[in-house]
Design an enzyme around this catalytic site. Structure first.
Site, PDB file in Angstrom:
ATOM      1  N   LYS A   1       0.830  -1.219   0.000  1.00 45.43           N
ATOM      2  CA  LYS A   1       0.000   0.000   0.000  1.00 45.43           C
ATOM      3  C   LYS A   1       0.858   1.261   0.000  1.00 45.43           C
ATOM      4  CE  LYS A   1      -2.366  -0.624   3.772  1.00 45.43           C
ATOM      5  NZ  LYS A   1      -1.884  -1.946   4.221  1.00 45.43           N
TER       6      LYS A   1
ATOM      7  N   ARG B   1      -9.625   1.491   9.058  1.00 51.47           N
ATOM      8  CA  ARG B   1      -9.188   0.122   9.301  1.00 51.47           C
ATOM      9  C   ARG B   1     -10.247  -0.679  10.032  1.00 51.47           C
ATOM     10  NH1 ARG B   1      -3.314   0.661   8.907  1.00 51.47           N
ATOM     11  NH2 ARG B   1      -2.324  -1.330   9.268  1.00 51.47           N
TER      12      ARG B   1
ATOM     13  N   ARG C   1      10.947  -7.485   4.807  1.00 50.67           N
ATOM     14  CA  ARG C   1      11.044  -6.093   5.250  1.00 50.67           C
ATOM     15  C   ARG C   1      11.590  -6.022   6.675  1.00 50.67           C
ATOM     16  NH1 ARG C   1       5.602  -2.643   5.182  1.00 50.67           N
ATOM     17  NH2 ARG C   1       5.272  -3.484   7.248  1.00 50.67           N
TER      18      ARG C   1
ATOM     19  N   ARG D   1      11.639  -2.723  11.462  1.00 47.97           N
ATOM     20  CA  ARG D   1      10.511  -2.082  12.122  1.00 47.97           C
ATOM     21  C   ARG D   1      10.122  -2.869  13.364  1.00 47.97           C
ATOM     22  NH1 ARG D   1       5.436  -0.376   8.369  1.00 47.97           N
ATOM     23  NH2 ARG D   1       4.307  -1.532   9.947  1.00 47.97           N
TER      24      ARG D   1
ATOM     25  N   ARG E   1      -1.051  -8.757  13.329  1.00 43.75           N
ATOM     26  CA  ARG E   1      -1.518  -7.719  12.401  1.00 43.75           C
ATOM     27  C   ARG E   1      -2.372  -8.315  11.288  1.00 43.75           C
ATOM     28  NH1 ARG E   1       4.005  -5.794  11.061  1.00 43.75           N
ATOM     29  NH2 ARG E   1       3.107  -4.646   9.327  1.00 43.75           N
TER      30      ARG E   1
HETATM   31  P1  ADP Z   1       0.860  -2.203   7.964  1.00 41.90           P
HETATM   32  O1  ADP Z   1      -0.110  -1.887   6.858  1.00 41.90           O
HETATM   33  O2  ADP Z   1       2.094  -2.850   7.482  1.00 41.90           O
HETATM   34  O3  ADP Z   1       0.225  -2.919   9.123  1.00 41.90           O
HETATM   35  P2  ADP Z   1       0.866   0.598   8.806  1.00 41.90           P
HETATM   36  O4  ADP Z   1       2.062   1.435   8.654  1.00 41.90           O
HETATM   37  O5  ADP Z   1      -0.321   0.916   7.989  1.00 41.90           O
HETATM   38  O6  ADP Z   1       1.405  -0.855   8.552  1.00 41.90           O
HETATM   39  O7  ADP Z   1       0.400   0.569  10.344  1.00 41.90           O
HETATM   40  C1  ADP Z   1       1.273   0.208  11.386  1.00 41.90           C
HETATM   41  C2  ADP Z   1       0.524   0.233  12.721  1.00 41.90           C
HETATM   42  O8  ADP Z   1       0.037   1.564  12.990  1.00 41.90           O
HETATM   43  C3  ADP Z   1      -0.716  -0.651  12.801  1.00 41.90           C
HETATM   44  O9  ADP Z   1      -0.416  -1.998  13.110  1.00 41.90           O
HETATM   45  C4  ADP Z   1      -1.505   0.061  13.914  1.00 41.90           C
HETATM   46  O10 ADP Z   1      -1.019  -0.250  15.190  1.00 41.90           O
HETATM   47  C5  ADP Z   1      -1.221   1.523  13.639  1.00 41.90           C
HETATM   48  N1  ADP Z   1      -2.261   2.095  12.754  1.00 41.90           N
HETATM   49  C6  ADP Z   1      -2.077   2.541  11.489  1.00 41.90           C
HETATM   50  N2  ADP Z   1      -3.244   2.974  10.961  1.00 41.90           N
HETATM   51  C7  ADP Z   1      -4.199   2.782  11.914  1.00 41.90           C
HETATM   52  C8  ADP Z   1      -5.597   2.993  11.991  1.00 41.90           C
HETATM   53  N3  ADP Z   1      -6.286   3.486  10.950  1.00 41.90           N
HETATM   54  N4  ADP Z   1      -6.238   2.672  13.143  1.00 41.90           N
HETATM   55  C9  ADP Z   1      -5.579   2.191  14.177  1.00 41.90           C
HETATM   56  N5  ADP Z   1      -4.258   1.926  14.180  1.00 41.90           N
HETATM   57  C10 ADP Z   1      -3.566   2.225  13.066  1.00 41.90           C
END
Ligand code: ADP
Length: 187
Positions: free
Chosen positions: A13, A88, A127, A133, A144
């Site tokens: 994404k 989400r 990654r 990370r 996740r």
């Molecule tokens: P990925 O898509 O690889 O899980 P992101 O960078 O989108 O990684 O998100 C990393 C973390 O940030 C998520 O696991 C969550 O803890 C938090 N996060 C990101 N976006 C949201 C959201 N819309 N609502 C709640 N937590 C979020």
């Protein structure tokens, strides 16, 4: 264009959102990036988000929704945006709809990056080695992915029912996938 990009962790994404947003001249708004920047900067928001992120859980809706409302109120987001990683869950989708409706606007499309589970796990582990990370350990990755199928995937059906969904095959070269997204948005 007001767009949302949805797909499992590791679907690519971030990469695609960056390219597509630049092509469309709209801001790329990644909630994950904003949270990580706040964690790195040691801000209050970062402190609130950190423990949830490191456990692979969603940051509480109250925190996330307020942050997105702030971001969407910025001048650069007034003519369009590409949201990456938000909404989400159903609650976030409802809040987003409300935020936009208050301004008399709505989403134009939701692009789903469709990637099988095995590819996603392979990419995330890869990654983890490269970027280090904190939420890319095997247990947290598994969590996740579970959070995605329990809370985020149902949104795909919700947006399909609303006629907004464009599903794109997320396996292939970066250029091919960008082309598929652009084609899906034009259709
Ligand atoms: P990925 O898509 O690889 O899980 P992101 O960078 O989108 O990684 O998100 C990393 C973390 O940030 C998520 O696991 C969550 O803890 C938090 N996060 C990101 N976006 C949201 C959201 N819309 N609502 C709640 N937590 C979020």
């Amino acid at each position: 264009m007001r767009l949302v990009l949805v797909g499992p962790p590791g679907a690519g994404k971030g990469t695609q959102a960056h390219i597509v947003a630049a092509q469309l001249s709209i801001p790329h708004i990644s909630t994950g990036d904003i949270f990580r920047a706040n964690v790195a900067g040691g801000t209050e928001l970062g402190l609130q988000a950190q423990e949830f992120m490191n456990a692979g859980e969603l940051v509480p809706d109250s925190v996330t929704n307020a942050m997105v409302a702030d971001r969407l109120a910025q001048p650069d987001a007034q003519t369009g945006f590409l949201l990456d990683g938000y909404p989400r869950n159903r609650e976030q989708a409802v809040v987003l709809e409300g935020l936009l409706a208050e301004r008399g606007i709505a989403l134009d499309a939701v692009v789903e990056l469709d990637v099988d589970n095995e590819s996603v796990i392979a990419r995330l582990l890869d990654r983890a080695i490269k970027d280090g990370r904190a939420d890319d350990t095997e247990d947290v990755i598994r969590r996740r992915l579970d959070v995605y199928s329990e809370q985020t995937e149902p949104l795909v059906g919700y947006y399909r029912e609303h006629g907004l969904l464009r599903s794109v095959d997320g396996v292939g070269s970066i250029e091919d996938i960008t082309a598929r997204i652009v084609a899906a948005l034009a259709s």
